[in-house]
Design an enzyme around this catalytic site. Structure first.
Site, PDB file in Angstrom:
ATOM      1  CG  ASP A  31      -2.355   0.972   1.054  1.00 33.46           C
ATOM      2  OD1 ASP A  31      -2.310   1.279  -0.015  1.00 33.46           O
ATOM      3  OD2 ASP A  31      -3.015   0.373   2.024  1.00 33.46           O
ATOM      4  CG  ASP A  32      -0.575   4.623   0.596  1.00 33.56           C
ATOM      5  OD1 ASP A  32      -1.310   4.523  -0.226  1.00 33.56           O
ATOM      6  OD2 ASP A  32      -0.837   5.432   1.194  1.00 33.56           O
ATOM      7  CG  ASP A  67      -2.194   0.642  -3.415  1.00 29.52           C
ATOM      8  OD1 ASP A  67      -1.247   1.836  -3.210  1.00 29.52           O
ATOM      9  OD2 ASP A  67      -3.020   1.234  -2.529  1.00 29.52           O
ATOM     10  CG  HIS A  68      -1.946   5.026  -4.926  1.00 30.47           C
ATOM     11  ND1 HIS A  68      -0.723   5.547  -3.842  1.00 30.47           N
ATOM     12  CD2 HIS A  68      -2.895   4.175  -4.090  1.00 30.47           C
ATOM     13  CE1 HIS A  68      -1.813   4.931  -2.815  1.00 30.47           C
ATOM     14  NE2 HIS A  68      -3.106   4.548  -2.854  1.00 30.47           N
ATOM     15  CG  HIS A  70     -10.778   0.878  -0.687  1.00 30.61           C
ATOM     16  ND1 HIS A  70     -11.636   1.391   0.306  1.00 30.61           N
ATOM     17  CD2 HIS A  70      -9.570   1.500  -0.427  1.00 30.61           C
ATOM     18  CE1 HIS A  70     -11.316   2.160   1.110  1.00 30.61           C
ATOM     19  NE2 HIS A  70      -9.894   2.319   1.056  1.00 30.61           N
ATOM     20  CB  CYS A 110      -6.831   1.788  -1.396  1.00 25.44           C
ATOM     21  SG  CYS A 110      -5.475   3.219  -1.181  1.00 25.44           S
TER      22      CYS A 110
END
Length: 469
Positions: A24-25, A319-320, A120, A63
Site C-alpha cells: 500500500d502507498d 497500488d499507487h 480496498h 487505493c
C-alpha cells in the site's frame, strides 16, 4: 455460476502458481529503482531474479480505484468504493459483470486466497468496522479472504493502527509517525505476514492436486508511518537528498492540501515550512518501506523453503505512488508522476530472464492478462483493457509503440513516452514535456496545441471504454 469472461480450460499441464504481493502507498522508493539510501535488499533481489518495470503507472491515485483496475484488467470508477459498487452490479445481474483476475483463476481450478489488503478494505468486507460477512467486496472471487486483527480488534482498526493495538479514532490524536523500539512491539503487518506464511504452507500441501493464487497485501507504508525501530535504524543518520520540486505549483493543477496527512498529530509542525520535520517524515516513510521489504523477504524465503519457487509466478505491485513533498504535497490523490508511478516486478523462472529492466510505459490493467499467459498459458481474454506484457518482458517492442497509460481522479490524464497530459473537468489542460521537464514544473500546453489535440483524442478514446461498464 461462472461470471462473464470465463473460457473453457484446455491443457492444464503447464499451470503455475501465482503469488501476488500488494504494498500500500509504495512509490518507487526502492534501491532497485535507483533510490540508493533505501534499504530494500529483498525486493532488490526479487528484481534481480525477474523483470522490473521502470515506468509502470496506476489507473487512479487512490487505493480502491487502483485495485479495481489491477484486479479486473479494466478501467473503472475513480473512487474507493469501486469494487463495492461492482459487487452491487453482480448482485443485480451476475451475467453483466466480467470475471475478476482471482475469479478467472478460481474458475480454472486454482485455490484463491487473499490475506491482508488486496481490495480496498483489508479482508474484503464492508460495514462499520469492515468485518461484515454480508457485505463482500469481491463476491465469489476468493476461497478464503482473510485479515487477522489481533489487538487491533477489526480490519478498520488494523488498517490505520500503530504499535500494540493502538487504533485510530481521531487522527489528530494519533502521531503521524512512530518507531516502536521494544523487542515485543508489534504492528498489524506482523499478523498479515504470519497468516500469509500459514496459508502458503497450507496451499503447498495441496499444490500437487491444485495450483494456487495467493494474494498478500501489506499495509505499510500507508499512513500513519509506524514501523519497528530495527527498520528505522537504517535512516537515523542517513543523508537524504533534497526534493527538487518542493514548491507549490502556480496556476490550475491537481494540487491538494494533503488533508489525510495533515489531519494527523504533527506536533504543530508543517513539513512544507519545516525542512527538518520534512526529513523526519521521509525517514519514517523509508523505515516503513524497509519494514515492508523485510516482510516480503519472509514470504519469498518460505516459498523457497517449500520448494515452490520454480513453479510460482511472483508479482510485486505498489497500488499507487505517494508524494513526499514534491509539489508541496504529502500524499496521493494528485495526477502528477509521483502519485501515479509505482513499482511493478514480475518473476517467472524459466519463462522470463533475470535482471530484465523494461522502460516501456505499462499499466496496472496489464497485470491480469500477463498472469493469464505466464501462469495458465492463456492468451485470449476478451473484454480486458490491458495487454499482456510477456513479449515486452522478452525484449520485444512489438505492440508497445505509442503505448500510453491512462489515469483518472479529480481530472483525467494520459502518459506517453514523452508527455503527460491532464484534462480537467472544465476543459482546462496541463501538458508536461518529460524530455525537458521530468519534474513536471512547467505547463507547456499553450506551446504545443498539436500535442494537446493528439493526446486529448487518445485519452478520450481510451476513456470511452470504461464508460460502457
Amino acid at each position: 455460476m461462472p461470471l462473464v469472461g470465463t473460457l473453457a480450460w484446455g491443457d492444464e499441464d503447464g499451470r503455475r502458481n501465482v503469488l501476488l504481493i500488494c504494498i500500500d502507498d509504495l512509490r518507487p522508493e526502492l534501491n532497485c529503482y535507483g533510490v540508493d539510501y533505501i534499504h530494500s535488499p529483498n525486493i532488490d533481489q526479487l528484481a534481480s531474479q525477474g523483470c522490473l518495470f521502470s515506468r509502470h503507472y496506476v489507473q487512479a491515485p487512490t487505493c480502491g480505484a487502483s485495485r479495481y483496475a489491477m484486479l479486473t484488467g479494466q478501467y473503472g470508477p475513480a473512487g474507493n468504493n469501486a469494487l463495492f459498487d461492482r459487487a452491487k452490479r453482480i448482485a443485480a445481474d451476475p451475467g453483466s459483470v466480467a470475471a475478476s483476475m482471482p475469479r478467472w483463476f478460481r474458475d480454472r481450478g486454482y485455490t484463491t486466497v487473499s490475506v491482508g489488503k488486496i481490495s480496498h478494505h483489508p479482508g474484503g468486507r464492508g460495514g462499520k468496522d469492515w468485518d461484515d460477512d454480508q457485505a463482500i467486496e469481491m463476491p465469489g472471487d476468493w476461497d478464503r479472504h482473510l485479515m487477522p486483527t489481533g489487538p487491533w480488534r477489526h480490519p478498520r482498526g488494523a488498517m490505520h493502527g500503530l504499535a500494540n493495538g493502538e487504533i485510530r479514532v481521531d487522527a489528530s490524536q494519533m502521531d503521524v509517525f512512530q518507531s516502536a523500539s521494544g523487542s515485543g512491539d508489534r504492528y498489524p503487518d506482523d499478523l498479515v505476514l504470519e497468516e500469509s506464511l500459514d496459508e502458503l504452507r497450507l496451499l503447498a500441501e495441496g499444490s500437487d492436486e491444485s495450483p494456487f493464487f495467493l494474494a498478500v497485501g501489506f499495509i505499510r507504508p500507508h499512513l500513519p508511518f509506524g514501523a519497528p525501530e530495527k527498520d528505522m535504524v537504517h535512516y537515523r543518520n542517513a543523508d537524504l537528498p533534497l526534493v527538487k520540486n518542493a514548491a507549490k505549483p502556480e496556476g490550475k493543477t491537481t494540487w491538494h492540501r494533503s488533508g489525510e496527512f495533515m489531519n494527523y498529530h504533527r506536533w504543530g509542525k508543517d513539513p512544507n515550512q519545516d525542512s527538518e520535520f520534512a526529513i523526519q517524515v521521509r525517514k519514517h516513510y523509508a523505515a516503513c518501506v524497509t519494514y515492508a521489504d523485510r516482510n516480503v523477504g519472509a514470504v519469498l524465503a518460505e516459498l523457497d523453503r517449500l520448494g515452490l519457487r520454480d513453479s510460482t509466478v511472483v508479482v510485486l505491485w505498489g497500488d499507487h505512488g505517494w508524494h513526499l513533498g514534491e509539489h508541496a504535497i504529502w500524499g496521493k490523490h494528485a495526477l502528477y508522476e509521483d502519485a501515479l508511478r509505482s513499482p511493478l516486478i514480475i518473476r517467472a523462472p524459466g519463462q522470463v530472464g533475470e535482471g530484465v529492466n523494461v522502460d516501456a510505459v505499462v499499466e496496472s490493467i496489464d497485470i491480469f492478462p500477463t498472469l493469464c499467459e505466464l501462469a495458465a498459458s492463456h492468451t485470449l481474454l476478451d473484454g480486458l483493457d490491458g495487454d499482456s506484457l510477456v513479449e515486452v518482458m522478452h525484449g520485444s517492442e512489438r505492440g508497445r509503440a505509442g503505448q500510453s497509460a491512462v489515469s483518472y481522479g479529480k481530472a483525467n490524464s494520459i502518459r506517453t513516452d514523452a508527455f503527460r497530459l491532464i484534462v480537467h473537468k472544465d476543459g482546462f489542460v496541463e501538458l508536461y514535456d518529460h524530455r525537458a521537464d521530468p519534474l513536471e514544473l512547467s505547463n507547456v500546453a499553450s506551446e504545443h496545441p498539436e500535442v494537446v489535440n493528439r493526446l486529448s483524442r487518445m485519452l478520450e478514446e481510451r476513456l470511452s471504454r470504461k464508460r460502457t461498464r
